[in-house]
Write a protein that holds these residues in place. Sequence first.
Motif, PDB file in Angstrom:
ATOM      1  N   ARG A   1      47.608  18.178   1.111  1.00 39.78           N
ATOM      2  CA  ARG A   1      47.735  18.384  -0.259  1.00 39.78           C
ATOM      3  C   ARG A   1      47.199  19.610  -0.840  1.00 39.78           C
ATOM      4  NH1 ARG A   1      43.741  16.291  -4.264  1.00 39.78           N
ATOM      5  NH2 ARG A   1      44.704  15.464  -6.025  1.00 39.78           N
ATOM      6  N   GLY A   2      46.602  20.507  -0.076  1.00 40.78           N
ATOM      7  CA  GLY A   2      45.921  21.766  -0.114  1.00 40.78           C
ATOM      8  C   GLY A   2      44.820  21.606  -0.800  1.00 40.78           C
ATOM      9  N   LYS A   3      44.022  20.556  -1.035  1.00 44.59           N
ATOM     10  CA  LYS A   3      42.679  20.310  -1.573  1.00 44.59           C
ATOM     11  C   LYS A   3      42.252  19.152  -1.164  1.00 44.59           C
ATOM     12  CE  LYS A   3      44.615  19.056  -6.193  1.00 44.59           C
ATOM     13  NZ  LYS A   3      44.270  19.305  -7.832  1.00 44.59           N
ATOM     14  N   ARG A   4      41.014  18.960  -1.845  1.00 40.73           N
ATOM     15  CA  ARG A   4      40.397  17.577  -1.282  1.00 40.73           C
ATOM     16  C   ARG A   4      41.250  16.314  -1.882  1.00 40.73           C
ATOM     17  NH1 ARG A   4      33.963  16.143  -2.165  1.00 40.73           N
ATOM     18  NH2 ARG A   4      34.239  13.700  -1.617  1.00 40.73           N
ATOM     19  N   TRP A   5      41.386  15.235  -1.254  1.00 41.71           N
ATOM     20  CA  TRP A   5      41.954  14.193  -1.651  1.00 41.71           C
ATOM     21  C   TRP A   5      41.160  13.271  -2.394  1.00 41.71           C
ATOM     22  CZ3 TRP A   5      46.965  12.625  -0.948  1.00 41.71           C
ATOM     23  CH2 TRP A   5      47.583  13.360   0.158  1.00 41.71           C
ATOM     24  N   GLU A   6      41.515  12.781  -3.442  1.00 41.07           N
ATOM     25  CA  GLU A   6      41.010  11.596  -4.282  1.00 41.07           C
ATOM     26  C   GLU A   6      41.064  10.382  -3.622  1.00 41.07           C
ATOM     27  OE1 GLU A   6      39.242  11.922  -6.855  1.00 41.07           O
ATOM     28  OE2 GLU A   6      39.633  14.217  -7.147  1.00 41.07           O
ATOM     29  N   ALA A   7      39.990   9.579  -3.441  1.00 48.45           N
ATOM     30  CA  ALA A   7      39.940   8.305  -2.546  1.00 48.45           C
ATOM     31  C   ALA A   7      41.310   7.485  -3.284  1.00 48.45           C
ATOM     32  CB  ALA A   7      39.065   7.486  -2.823  1.00 48.45           C
TER      33      ALA A   7
END
Length: 292
Positions: free
Chosen positions: A263-269
Amino acid sequence: MSRLLEGRVAIVTGAGRGIGRAHALELARQGAKVVVNDFGVSLAGEKADSPADDVVAEIEELGGEAVANGADVADFEQAAAMVQQAIDTFGGLDVLVNNAGFVRDRMLVNTSEEEWDAVIRVHLKGHFAPLRHAGAYWRTEFKEGRPRAARVINTSSGAGLQGSIGQATYSAAKAGIAGLTLVAAAELGRYGVTVNAIAPVARTRMTEGAFDTSAMALPEDNAPIVAWLASEDAAGVTGRVFEIDGGQICLEQGWTHGPRNDRGKRWEATEVGEAIRALIAEGANPEPVYGT
């Protein structure tokens, strides 16, 4: 005709019966001098008489050379003494076949802490300790200008590779051995050592009684593959796991990187579920656990 292992020195652990005994006899037939290790335990791991001397006698009847060893391979100091026995008796060490083990089958929720500790100790630490001391010896030999074409053959299992119902502890130990094999192959390769593992299928006292074994391969069916892996001809084959079932050899592939989503950044739960389901749909289905 020159024999495959002429003049080589080998240790085989758990060599008093079954698959280990077959390994020891075949290595001797191929010219190896063998340290026949057997601590002497029942199927459940309780202390019993060791048949190591009987196997030594069989090897001597074949015209070979062998010596018995009664070490507990999961005892660090006893494992070191076993390696030293090979060096003192036969002048060195070229081959280590880690085979010793036992089972205490239980469904996961019925497994006691003692059963878990005992199985993990004998299988996993019982591979680590001899390998640790043999590896240190081979490293020293290499650094002192006496490199040996050393070979290690570990013993995993289909239970450790695919899993097996009622064998959570045994499966965990055997999976650990496969992982240990990969790391040891990478670390010891610089010293000329190859490290492989087999996952043998055979009718032994560990399998008899658990299910119908009448059609299973014999312990002796695994030994020729081990003999070749122990030879100088096997140079370059390392970090591999081979399942052996009678006349069939299967190269196990193990864990590999599969489909991925960066995703290129932190995932949302809240977004993870959709992403993971998409990866599972794209990837290969895992092999079923034995017994399911």
